[in-house]
Design a protein around this motif. Sequence first.
Motif, PDB file in Angstrom:
ATOM      1  N   GLY A 262      -7.922   2.381  34.724  1.00 57.56           N
ATOM      2  CA  GLY A 262      -9.159   2.012  34.714  1.00 57.56           C
ATOM      3  C   GLY A 262      -9.374   0.571  34.707  1.00 57.56           C
ATOM      4  O   GLY A 262      -8.284  -0.078  34.812  1.00 57.56           O
ATOM      5  N   ALA A 263     -10.342  -0.280  34.265  1.00 60.28           N
ATOM      6  CA  ALA A 263     -10.424  -1.789  34.623  1.00 60.28           C
ATOM      7  C   ALA A 263      -9.767  -2.237  33.405  1.00 60.28           C
ATOM      8  O   ALA A 263      -9.499  -3.465  33.265  1.00 60.28           O
ATOM      9  N   GLY A 264      -9.572  -1.573  32.100  1.00 60.54           N
ATOM     10  CA  GLY A 264      -8.912  -2.112  30.983  1.00 60.54           C
ATOM     11  C   GLY A 264      -9.953  -2.794  30.052  1.00 60.54           C
ATOM     12  O   GLY A 264     -10.996  -2.654  30.150  1.00 60.54           O
ATOM     13  N   TYR A 265      -9.273  -3.671  29.210  1.00 63.28           N
ATOM     14  CA  TYR A 265     -10.049  -4.273  28.094  1.00 63.28           C
ATOM     15  C   TYR A 265      -9.452  -5.645  28.019  1.00 63.28           C
ATOM     16  O   TYR A 265      -8.422  -5.944  28.305  1.00 63.28           O
ATOM     17  N   GLY A 266     -10.130  -6.490  27.142  1.00 63.11           N
ATOM     18  CA  GLY A 266      -9.811  -7.917  26.761  1.00 63.11           C
ATOM     19  C   GLY A 266      -9.474  -8.626  28.048  1.00 63.11           C
ATOM     20  O   GLY A 266     -10.327  -8.583  29.020  1.00 63.11           O
ATOM     21  N   ARG A 267      -8.350  -9.385  28.081  1.00 60.83           N
ATOM     22  CA  ARG A 267      -8.182 -10.085  28.995  1.00 60.83           C
ATOM     23  C   ARG A 267      -7.867  -9.727  30.371  1.00 60.83           C
ATOM     24  O   ARG A 267      -8.274 -10.028  31.437  1.00 60.83           O
ATOM     25  N   VAL A 268      -7.315  -8.237  30.496  1.00 66.56           N
ATOM     26  CA  VAL A 268      -7.010  -7.454  31.789  1.00 66.56           C
ATOM     27  C   VAL A 268      -8.323  -7.248  32.459  1.00 66.56           C
ATOM     28  O   VAL A 268      -8.651  -7.187  33.547  1.00 66.56           O
ATOM     29  N   ARG A 269      -9.449  -6.984  31.535  1.00 75.79           N
ATOM     30  CA  ARG A 269     -10.638  -6.583  32.294  1.00 75.79           C
ATOM     31  C   ARG A 269     -11.343  -7.718  32.421  1.00 75.79           C
ATOM     32  O   ARG A 269     -12.064  -7.760  33.673  1.00 75.79           O
ATOM     33  N   ALA A 270     -11.032  -9.008  31.564  1.00 73.25           N
ATOM     34  CA  ALA A 270     -11.802 -10.349  32.399  1.00 73.25           C
ATOM     35  C   ALA A 270     -11.345 -10.557  33.635  1.00 73.25           C
ATOM     36  O   ALA A 270     -11.830 -11.052  34.457  1.00 73.25           O
ATOM     37  N   LEU A 271      -9.915 -10.463  33.871  1.00 74.48           N
ATOM     38  CA  LEU A 271      -9.191 -10.749  34.953  1.00 74.48           C
ATOM     39  C   LEU A 271      -9.926  -9.704  36.171  1.00 74.48           C
ATOM     40  O   LEU A 271      -9.982 -10.185  37.284  1.00 74.48           O
ATOM     41  N   HIS A 272     -10.001  -8.715  35.981  1.00 70.11           N
ATOM     42  CA  HIS A 272     -10.806  -7.696  36.830  1.00 70.11           C
ATOM     43  C   HIS A 272     -12.062  -8.012  37.225  1.00 70.11           C
ATOM     44  O   HIS A 272     -12.391  -8.185  38.479  1.00 70.11           O
ATOM     45  N   GLU A 273     -12.930  -8.505  36.249  1.00 66.66           N
ATOM     46  CA  GLU A 273     -14.120  -9.076  36.679  1.00 66.66           C
ATOM     47  C   GLU A 273     -14.072 -10.426  37.664  1.00 66.66           C
ATOM     48  O   GLU A 273     -14.949 -10.233  38.254  1.00 66.66           O
ATOM     49  N   TRP A 274     -12.948 -11.329  37.577  1.00 64.50           N
ATOM     50  CA  TRP A 274     -13.095 -12.431  38.123  1.00 64.50           C
ATOM     51  C   TRP A 274     -12.573 -11.941  39.758  1.00 64.50           C
ATOM     52  O   TRP A 274     -12.991 -12.566  40.304  1.00 64.50           O
ATOM     53  N   LYS A 275     -11.696 -11.055  39.586  1.00 67.70           N
ATOM     54  CA  LYS A 275     -11.430 -10.644  40.979  1.00 67.70           C
ATOM     55  C   LYS A 275     -12.506  -9.899  41.562  1.00 67.70           C
ATOM     56  O   LYS A 275     -12.523 -10.132  42.879  1.00 67.70           O
TER      57      LYS A 275
ATOM     58  N   TRP B  44     -16.522 -13.013  25.533  1.00 67.75           N
ATOM     59  CA  TRP B  44     -16.344 -11.847  24.586  1.00 67.75           C
ATOM     60  C   TRP B  44     -15.813 -10.535  25.314  1.00 67.75           C
ATOM     61  O   TRP B  44     -16.380  -9.727  25.891  1.00 67.75           O
ATOM     62  N   PRO B  45     -14.526 -10.532  25.270  1.00 66.86           N
ATOM     63  CA  PRO B  45     -13.735  -9.592  25.593  1.00 66.86           C
ATOM     64  C   PRO B  45     -13.992  -8.196  25.213  1.00 66.86           C
ATOM     65  O   PRO B  45     -14.402  -8.015  24.069  1.00 66.86           O
ATOM     66  N   SER B  46     -13.937  -7.293  25.948  1.00 70.43           N
ATOM     67  CA  SER B  46     -14.317  -5.878  25.525  1.00 70.43           C
ATOM     68  C   SER B  46     -13.082  -5.448  24.797  1.00 70.43           C
ATOM     69  O   SER B  46     -11.846  -5.692  24.950  1.00 70.43           O
ATOM     70  N   LYS B  47     -13.502  -4.559  23.649  1.00 69.83           N
ATOM     71  CA  LYS B  47     -12.288  -4.116  22.934  1.00 69.83           C
ATOM     72  C   LYS B  47     -12.001  -2.442  23.253  1.00 69.83           C
ATOM     73  O   LYS B  47     -13.050  -1.887  23.757  1.00 69.83           O
ATOM     74  N   ALA B  48     -10.732  -2.234  23.278  1.00 68.64           N
ATOM     75  CA  ALA B  48     -10.551  -0.619  23.316  1.00 68.64           C
ATOM     76  C   ALA B  48     -11.122   0.203  22.259  1.00 68.64           C
ATOM     77  O   ALA B  48     -11.339  -0.197  21.221  1.00 68.64           O
TER      78      ALA B  48
END
Length: 190
Positions: free
Chosen positions: A102-115, A171-175
């Motif tokens: 999936g898109a992940g959480y935290g910094r991984v999700r933020a990076l996904h959103e920027w991509k 506000w990074p998402s939490k798992a």
Amino acid sequence: MIVALIIACEVGFWVLLAAGLALRYLAKLPRLGAAVLLCEPLMELVLLVVTTLDLKNGAEPDWKHGLAALYIGYTVAFGHYTVKWLDGHAAYRLAGGPKPAGAGYGRVRALHEWKLWVRTVIAAAVALALLQVAIWYVGDAGDVSSLQAWQFGALRVVGIHALVAAAYTIWPSKAPAAAAEDPSYVRTER
């Protein structure tokens, strides 16, 4: 006619996608499935040609031409991404492939959103370029305010998507609790 063609292109995209994935994973014909998937960009080429011919034949530029430009920009930037994402899920569901991450959480999700935001910038750039060419083509012969409004709309979408990506960064998402308890937990929903 342009609106009907945009709708036909969108329906055709999903029909070709479903047919290509069905051929690849259900009929066990991966080459034929890939060939069907490669036909998808032809629909956008047809839309571009028809839109250009419509303007060439003296049609007044309006919202339909702007929508066509944004649709083409979107499919250029997100079409392959969508096909690849759905192909991964089809391989998992229909052919026993690995479970897509999936898109992940935290910094991984933020990076996904920027991509994804970069893809939105690409989509807007393509749409802006097509709209600007149409504005130059029409010149002083017609009212191009509708096309200019679509250009500003594309820029607004880029700005709004940047705010979404920034929100995931600030506000990074939490798992969920299941991920904290089980390290092998992988989120697949979007």
